[in-house]
Design a protein around this motif. Structure first.
Motif, short mmCIF file in Angstrom:
data_model
loop_
_atom_site.label_atom_id
_atom_site.label_comp_id
_atom_site.label_asym_id
_atom_site.label_seq_id
_atom_site.Cartn_x
_atom_site.Cartn_y
_atom_site.Cartn_z
N GLN A 142 6.05 0.26 -1.56
CA GLN A 142 7.26 -0.53 -1.40
C GLN A 142 7.01 -1.97 -1.87
O GLN A 142 5.91 -2.48 -1.77
CB GLN A 142 7.71 -0.54 0.06
CG GLN A 142 8.11 0.83 0.59
CD GLN A 142 9.35 1.38 -0.10
OE1 GLN A 142 10.31 0.65 -0.32
NE2 GLN A 142 9.32 2.66 -0.45
N ALA A 191 0.82 -1.21 0.00
CA ALA A 191 0.00 0.00 0.00
C ALA A 191 0.85 1.26 0.00
O ALA A 191 0.42 2.31 -0.50
CB ALA A 191 -0.93 -0.01 1.21
N ASP A 192 2.07 1.15 0.54
CA ASP A 192 2.96 2.31 0.59
C ASP A 192 3.85 2.42 -0.65
O ASP A 192 4.74 3.27 -0.71
CB ASP A 192 3.84 2.25 1.84
CG ASP A 192 4.64 0.95 1.94
OD1 ASP A 192 4.49 0.09 1.04
OD2 ASP A 192 5.40 0.79 2.91
#
Length: 262
Positions: free
Chosen positions: A111, A108-109
């Protein structure tokens, strides 16, 4: 009395061991799950007599000393990254890795995370995603008018479009490997994160030297062996009981001393 503290460290260690075993058993049906194993090491030693020094001035050397251990500690909880068995699901979006490698998943980030669980699906935009909606990297979008999806062992993804005879190449899956897979950090949701201990990810094409192949219509099962886990659980239980007996014996011995001093 040191025996009380020493035995207490043993009980704490076996409690940790049991928690690891419980988590393994709980995830016996989790796709791509890798069993964990608790590793222990001994604590510092208290030196009562040092070896290798003269007994007296210009006298014989003491051949062996006296060192009393102070207990045990948990040094690591290691994930055992062995291949799990495969199950044919018949689902065209299910994929398993036969051999080395990890699917790359965009979190979600933004990464990149890594997973062995290939239970994929598509989102509203047609992108191939995990069961939690995270996008598989590199991103692959399936056409809405697709009637057949084919993924070969090399990770090439083809779609047969309705009304067209030829297959359409829609993407290429890639895999990541690590110098030290045990150094990956488990995050839950079948995801792992790269760390300094694991080393940087080496990305390649399935089937290349050092990389596994893709098996469409299959999922990799958990590598937990129920018989082995039950055996280790019994062993942990017995070890816990023995440490509790040591505490009981030490307490009784201390009570004897206390009575004699009255």
């Amino acid at each position: 009395m040191k025996a009380l503290a020493i035995a207490a460290t043993g009980m704490n260690a076996q409690q940790t061991n049991l928690e690891v075993i419980a988590n393994n058993i709980a995830n016996i049906n989790t796709t791509g799950f890798k069993r964990a194993k608790a590793e222990f090491s001994d604590l510092l030693y208290q030196t009562e007599r040092l070896e290798g020094v003269p007994n007296r001035a210009n006298q014989n050397i003491i051949p062996e000393g006296a060192h009393i251990g102070l207990g045990v500690k948990t040094s690591a909880v290691r994930n055992v990254h062995l291949q799990g068995t495969m199950t044919n699901t018949g689902n065209k979006y299910d994929m398993a890795i036969s051999g080395n490698g990890w699917f790359q998943i965009e979190g979600a980030d933004g990464q990149i995370r890594y997973s062995r669980a290939g239970a994929f699906n598509t989102n509203a935009d047609g992108q191939i995603v995990t069961v939690d909606g995270f996008t598989v990297s590199p991103a692959i979008t399936v056409p809405q008018d697709m009637v057949e999806l084919i993924v070969n062992k090399s990770g090439q993804v083809f779609a047969r479009i309705d009304g067209q005879a030829d297959l359409q190449d829609i993407g290429q899956l890639s895999l990541a490997t690590f110098a030290n897979e045990a150094g990956l950090k488990p995050l839950g949701d079948n995801l792992f994160e790269e760390t300094a201990a694991s080393g940087a990810a080496v990305v390649g094409v399935p089937g290349d030297p050092g990389f596994g192949t893709i098996e469409q219509f299959y999922l990799e099962n958990s590598n937990v062996d129920p018989v082995k886990e039950i055996t280790e659980m019994i062993s942990a239980q017995r070890a816990y009981e023995m440490n509790s007996k040591v505490i009981q014996a030490a307490d009784e011995m201390a009570a004897v001393i206390s009575k004699n001093l009255r």
